[in-house]
Write a protein that holds these residues in place. Sequence first.
Motif, PDB file in Angstrom:
ATOM      1  N   LEU A   1      -4.984  12.926 -11.648  1.00 43.17           N
ATOM      2  CA  LEU A   1      -6.313  11.928 -12.848  1.00 43.17           C
ATOM      3  C   LEU A   1      -7.029  10.785 -12.116  1.00 43.17           C
ATOM      4  CD1 LEU A   1      -2.293  10.783 -13.762  1.00 43.17           C
ATOM      5  CD2 LEU A   1      -4.491  12.139 -14.961  1.00 43.17           C
ATOM      6  N   GLY A   2      -7.322   9.828 -12.618  1.00 42.46           N
ATOM      7  CA  GLY A   2      -7.620   8.752 -12.551  1.00 42.46           C
ATOM      8  C   GLY A   2      -7.438   8.059 -12.549  1.00 42.46           C
ATOM      9  N   TYR A   3      -7.459   6.437 -11.365  1.00 43.62           N
ATOM     10  CA  TYR A   3      -6.352   5.488 -11.859  1.00 43.62           C
ATOM     11  C   TYR A   3      -6.813   4.320 -11.973  1.00 43.62           C
ATOM     12  CZ  TYR A   3      -2.379   8.677  -9.825  1.00 43.62           C
ATOM     13  OH  TYR A   3      -1.886   9.825 -10.753  1.00 43.62           O
ATOM     14  N   ASN A   4      -6.578   3.930 -13.101  1.00 49.01           N
ATOM     15  CA  ASN A   4      -7.414   2.589 -13.537  1.00 49.01           C
ATOM     16  C   ASN A   4      -6.582   1.939 -12.883  1.00 49.01           C
ATOM     17  OD1 ASN A   4      -6.926   0.155 -15.927  1.00 49.01           O
ATOM     18  ND2 ASN A   4      -9.609   1.155 -15.747  1.00 49.01           N
ATOM     19  N   ALA A   5      -5.643   1.514 -12.478  1.00 49.39           N
ATOM     20  CA  ALA A   5      -4.462  -0.117 -12.645  1.00 49.39           C
ATOM     21  C   ALA A   5      -2.832   1.033 -11.645  1.00 49.39           C
ATOM     22  CB  ALA A   5      -4.019  -1.073 -13.618  1.00 49.39           C
ATOM     23  N   VAL A   6      -2.823   0.195 -10.686  1.00 53.46           N
ATOM     24  CA  VAL A   6      -1.123   0.783 -10.175  1.00 53.46           C
ATOM     25  C   VAL A   6      -0.659  -0.806  -9.816  1.00 53.46           C
ATOM     26  CG1 VAL A   6       0.342   2.318  -8.989  1.00 53.46           C
ATOM     27  CG2 VAL A   6      -1.354   3.187  -9.537  1.00 53.46           C
ATOM     28  N   THR A   7       0.289  -1.305 -10.885  1.00 50.34           N
ATOM     29  CA  THR A   7       0.284  -2.702  -9.789  1.00 50.34           C
ATOM     30  C   THR A   7       2.208  -2.522 -10.296  1.00 50.34           C
ATOM     31  OG1 THR A   7       0.038  -5.249 -10.258  1.00 50.34           O
ATOM     32  CG2 THR A   7       0.087  -3.414 -12.335  1.00 50.34           C
TER      33      THR A   7
ATOM     34  N   THR B   1       0.765  -1.325   0.696  1.00 53.37           N
ATOM     35  CA  THR B   1       0.263   0.015  -0.068  1.00 53.37           C
ATOM     36  C   THR B   1       0.625   1.215   0.000  1.00 53.37           C
ATOM     37  OG1 THR B   1       0.038  -0.082   2.447  1.00 53.37           O
ATOM     38  CG2 THR B   1      -2.138  -0.713   1.460  1.00 53.37           C
ATOM     39  N   SER B   2       2.162   1.492   0.861  1.00 50.81           N
ATOM     40  CA  SER B   2       2.792   2.563   0.523  1.00 50.81           C
ATOM     41  C   SER B   2       3.879   2.661  -0.868  1.00 50.81           C
ATOM     42  CB  SER B   2       4.298   1.983   1.695  1.00 50.81           C
ATOM     43  OG  SER B   2       4.953   1.556   1.779  1.00 50.81           O
ATOM     44  N   GLU B   3       3.616   1.476  -1.227  1.00 40.45           N
ATOM     45  CA  GLU B   3       4.397   1.911  -2.744  1.00 40.45           C
ATOM     46  C   GLU B   3       3.485   2.031  -3.690  1.00 40.45           C
ATOM     47  OE1 GLU B   3       8.503  -1.597  -2.807  1.00 40.45           O
ATOM     48  OE2 GLU B   3       6.317  -2.200  -3.370  1.00 40.45           O
ATOM     49  N   ILE B   4       1.910   1.799  -3.458  1.00 43.02           N
ATOM     50  CA  ILE B   4       0.990   2.544  -4.076  1.00 43.02           C
ATOM     51  C   ILE B   4       0.685   3.446  -3.981  1.00 43.02           C
ATOM     52  CG2 ILE B   4      -1.525   2.082  -5.154  1.00 43.02           C
ATOM     53  CD1 ILE B   4      -1.181  -0.258  -4.482  1.00 43.02           C
ATOM     54  N   ALA B   5       0.843   4.763  -3.088  1.00 47.90           N
ATOM     55  CA  ALA B   5       0.791   5.560  -2.385  1.00 47.90           C
ATOM     56  C   ALA B   5       1.684   6.383  -3.239  1.00 47.90           C
ATOM     57  CB  ALA B   5      -0.018   5.866  -1.074  1.00 47.90           C
ATOM     58  N   LYS B   6       3.132   5.978  -3.121  1.00 50.08           N
ATOM     59  CA  LYS B   6       3.895   6.492  -3.015  1.00 50.08           C
ATOM     60  C   LYS B   6       3.917   6.913  -4.961  1.00 50.08           C
ATOM     61  CE  LYS B   6       9.442   6.876  -2.956  1.00 50.08           C
ATOM     62  NZ  LYS B   6      10.650   5.802  -2.517  1.00 50.08           N
ATOM     63  N   ALA B   7       3.924   5.645  -5.450  1.00 47.34           N
ATOM     64  CA  ALA B   7       3.878   5.956  -7.262  1.00 47.34           C
ATOM     65  C   ALA B   7       2.410   6.723  -8.154  1.00 47.34           C
ATOM     66  CB  ALA B   7       3.053   4.243  -7.600  1.00 47.34           C
TER      67      ALA B   7
ATOM     68  N   HIS C   1      -3.709 -20.391   6.248  1.00 44.66           N
ATOM     69  CA  HIS C   1      -2.690 -18.932   6.296  1.00 44.66           C
ATOM     70  C   HIS C   1      -3.569 -17.734   4.995  1.00 44.66           C
ATOM     71  CE1 HIS C   1       1.222 -16.672   6.885  1.00 44.66           C
ATOM     72  NE2 HIS C   1       1.166 -16.176   5.862  1.00 44.66           N
ATOM     73  N   TYR C   2      -3.359 -17.002   4.960  1.00 48.06           N
ATOM     74  CA  TYR C   2      -3.880 -15.783   4.391  1.00 48.06           C
ATOM     75  C   TYR C   2      -3.205 -14.799   3.927  1.00 48.06           C
ATOM     76  CZ  TYR C   2      -8.702 -18.005   5.174  1.00 48.06           C
ATOM     77  OH  TYR C   2     -10.043 -18.546   5.664  1.00 48.06           O
ATOM     78  N   LEU C   3      -2.834 -14.681   2.596  1.00 45.08           N
ATOM     79  CA  LEU C   3      -2.377 -13.407   2.172  1.00 45.08           C
ATOM     80  C   LEU C   3      -3.381 -12.287   1.891  1.00 45.08           C
ATOM     81  CD1 LEU C   3       0.242 -15.277   0.487  1.00 45.08           C
ATOM     82  CD2 LEU C   3       0.551 -14.400   2.022  1.00 45.08           C
ATOM     83  N   ASP C   4      -2.647 -10.959   1.773  1.00 46.27           N
ATOM     84  CA  ASP C   4      -3.528  -9.785   1.195  1.00 46.27           C
ATOM     85  C   ASP C   4      -2.828  -9.266   0.016  1.00 46.27           C
ATOM     86  OD1 ASP C   4      -5.548  -9.982   3.707  1.00 46.27           O
ATOM     87  OD2 ASP C   4      -3.633  -8.368   4.788  1.00 46.27           O
ATOM     88  N   ALA C   5      -4.486  -8.597  -0.071  1.00 46.80           N
ATOM     89  CA  ALA C   5      -4.181  -8.138  -1.850  1.00 46.80           C
ATOM     90  C   ALA C   5      -4.213  -6.941  -1.793  1.00 46.80           C
ATOM     91  CB  ALA C   5      -4.526  -8.624  -2.808  1.00 46.80           C
ATOM     92  N   PHE C   6      -3.809  -5.832  -2.383  1.00 46.13           N
ATOM     93  CA  PHE C   6      -3.296  -4.371  -2.280  1.00 46.13           C
ATOM     94  C   PHE C   6      -3.572  -3.850  -3.535  1.00 46.13           C
ATOM     95  CE2 PHE C   6      -0.414  -6.639   0.183  1.00 46.13           C
ATOM     96  CZ  PHE C   6      -1.023  -6.138   2.125  1.00 46.13           C
ATOM     97  N   PHE C   7      -4.297  -3.331  -4.330  1.00 45.47           N
ATOM     98  CA  PHE C   7      -5.064  -2.344  -5.593  1.00 45.47           C
ATOM     99  C   PHE C   7      -4.384  -0.787  -5.075  1.00 45.47           C
ATOM    100  CE2 PHE C   7      -7.478  -6.784  -5.728  1.00 45.47           C
ATOM    101  CZ  PHE C   7      -5.740  -7.098  -6.860  1.00 45.47           C
ATOM    102  N   VAL C   8      -5.132  -0.133  -5.822  1.00 54.47           N
ATOM    103  CA  VAL C   8      -5.443   1.427  -6.453  1.00 54.47           C
ATOM    104  C   VAL C   8      -7.060   1.633  -6.880  1.00 54.47           C
ATOM    105  CG1 VAL C   8      -4.881   2.115  -8.343  1.00 54.47           C
ATOM    106  CG2 VAL C   8      -4.282   3.440  -6.929  1.00 54.47           C
TER     107      VAL C   8
ATOM    108  N   GLY D   1      -6.777   6.522  -6.426  1.00 53.54           N
ATOM    109  CA  GLY D   1      -5.567   6.868  -6.104  1.00 53.54           C
ATOM    110  C   GLY D   1      -5.077   6.386  -4.797  1.00 53.54           C
ATOM    111  N   ASP D   2      -5.826   6.054  -3.953  1.00 56.28           N
ATOM    112  CA  ASP D   2      -6.103   5.717  -2.448  1.00 56.28           C
ATOM    113  C   ASP D   2      -5.221   3.832  -2.796  1.00 56.28           C
ATOM    114  OD1 ASP D   2      -6.256   8.085  -1.578  1.00 56.28           O
ATOM    115  OD2 ASP D   2      -8.441   7.891  -2.297  1.00 56.28           O
ATOM    116  N   PRO D   3      -4.414   3.998  -2.259  1.00 50.72           N
ATOM    117  CA  PRO D   3      -4.973   1.881  -2.289  1.00 50.72           C
ATOM    118  C   PRO D   3      -5.618   1.245  -0.812  1.00 50.72           C
ATOM    119  CG  PRO D   3      -2.398   3.040  -0.849  1.00 50.72           C
ATOM    120  CD  PRO D   3      -3.421   4.238  -1.358  1.00 50.72           C
TER     121      PRO D   3
END
Length: 697
Positions: free
Chosen positions: A47-53, A30-36, A341-348, A352-354
């Motif tokens: 801008l409107g964000y469609n994807a940050v990956t 989430t911090s990297e998405i916010a930084k990008a 065990h679970y793993l989370d996923a992070f998008f935008v 532009g918010d994570p």
Amino acid sequence: MGSIIDNIKQKASTIINKFTGHHPLDPLTTSEIAKAVSIIRETKGQLGYNAVTIAEPKKVEVLAWLADPEHAPKPARQAEVVAIDKTGAIWDGIVDLASGKLLQWEKLDGVQPLITMEDLIETDRVVKADPKVIEQCGILGIPASDMHKVHADPWTIGFDSRFGNTTRLQQALMYYRPNPDDCQYAFPLDFCPIVNTETKEVIHIDIPEVRRPLNKIPSNYNPKDIESDGTGYRTDIKPLHVTQPQGVSFAITGREISWQNFKVHVGFNYKEGIVLNNITYNDKGVVRPLFYRLSLAEMVVPYGNPEMWHYRKHAFDLGEYGGGYMTNELALGCDCLGEIHYLDAFFVNRAGDPVTIKNAICVHEEDAGILFKHTDFRDNSVIVTRGRKLILSHIFTAANYEYCVYWIFHQDGTIQLEIKLTGILNTYAMAPDEDTKGWGTQVHPGVNAHNHEHLFCLRIDPQIDGQSNTIFQVDATMGPGEVGSAENHYGNAFFAQKTKYSTVTEAIADYNGDTSRTWDIANTNKLHPVSGKPVSYKLVSREVPRLLIKDGGLVHKRAGFARHAVHVTKYKDGQIYPAGRHVPQSSGDPSLGLPEWIAANPSESIDNTDVVLWHTFGLVHFPAPEDFPVMPAEPMSLLLRPRHFFLRNPALDVPPSFCSTPSMVANPGLKEKVVDAADKLSRLAFGGGARRGDCCD
């Protein structure tokens, strides 16, 4: 002075990150998405964000770092960005997160980005508020006061020559829900609005020449209706508990999982969902590479009704909506059972918010039944060993359908992909006694479910004992010679006919059930010391229907990857998506993705080099009443199996559930000692579930 200090800090950060921090293929945090996003805002404004990956590093850089992480440069963390400006223009960008620089910024013409969950929700709102839609609902007997009971399943429009691809559009498949708990798919409406995604307005409504009435009879699956339907829920189901008192047998470090000699890095992105990277196997102390990258790269669901607007129903659920974006938050005891065990996923999001999807990936073990067994009828000796499997899964909801994706690792070195289809049929209204013309089935009074296919494209980037691999087509073939001949007197000879794919054009192939066709992914530079054959992994896939769209048809052009069961290309960075990078509203002229890559160099060699195998598989669905109002899960599966890879059965060291050898049968005292030892191993492996003398089939 300040710039010198900044440079020192940057170098120190680079050195620290070399040994710590993220794996180069980890999804963005989430911090990297916010930084990008902040880096882009500094130069490009709002801008409107469609994807940050994650922008995946070049393969050669990752391999060099994996081979020598202490000395090789660690690939840079970069973000891939798709954004939409106020004019509706589409922009592709690459952001370097360490330097804070925008490395690439390109305006795209003639393409549209995927439709996000926010887009879908907004379209549902827009449609219900539109006067023209309200008017059409009134014609069907739905008053304006009931518009809160009307719902839209927004789809991309596919491609419609009336509107082209210069405007970002959606089509809305319409339904009615008389009561809050009703299944809306039992009440389909017979018209289809077209919505401009950016201006948020209905620009057209497709209306059939012959109107279909609104169904009045519900068909529900909610508990209240099941409990009140006269029979209620079954009462003869006893509890079944899955426990692992000593914990799980896998270990997770960051996003790298170690289990039963396997090691795999688990990535995740907004299109493909789960991405498996750098899969290796520890073969008695020797770590052997298997696959660099495995993923579901694309899918298409073409519907078989040729009438107006139904031809547009051919969803590319990954390329047009994103399997990652549509991923469910999983629930323990429901979606996943056992020690999880679970793993989370992070998008935008658009602003532009994570955004975080909790529990997006489930990691757990399951009993896998018998791993191997043999009973000797001569002396009653027997050995039986139960297997275990590791499952990495995620589930995504594409409007009406659920797709449950399971990546499964087995103790014999096999890797399995299983997909379960459930959810609800896409439905359309029908008049009483209407002829469906074979294009669909009446699954409920007044409800027509159209024929359709589910075709998935598996992207296999192998590294079978190294990066230089060759693909062979393997067909079970009758031996030469007629019955009565000297070479095949009884006509019973048959063998595995292997055909090497030398060029990308030669490697365009279909499935053949008559020959039990499989494909070997082989390293011809390394031969098995006993069989003398190249070490390999075999693709075993039996559920491979052909694309039921005629040559030149819209889906045939848009989904070029689905025309054949297998394509093979030489590896190139960036060639990930077989239907093209931006799929929505592509016309198929030209066909994007695999067809254009192959056409660019049709004679390119794929012999003994770094290759990618693309495999299209799936099923054809002719709906039936048993599939409604909610569909029982229908599974399909394929295997990647080791062939001539291990010296012998690699699972011999899995503790037996029961063993009684000939000498044990003949000597009861010896049997008691050996069974005691086997009992301890079984209790260790199965948590006390196996007892001495039990035969646990």
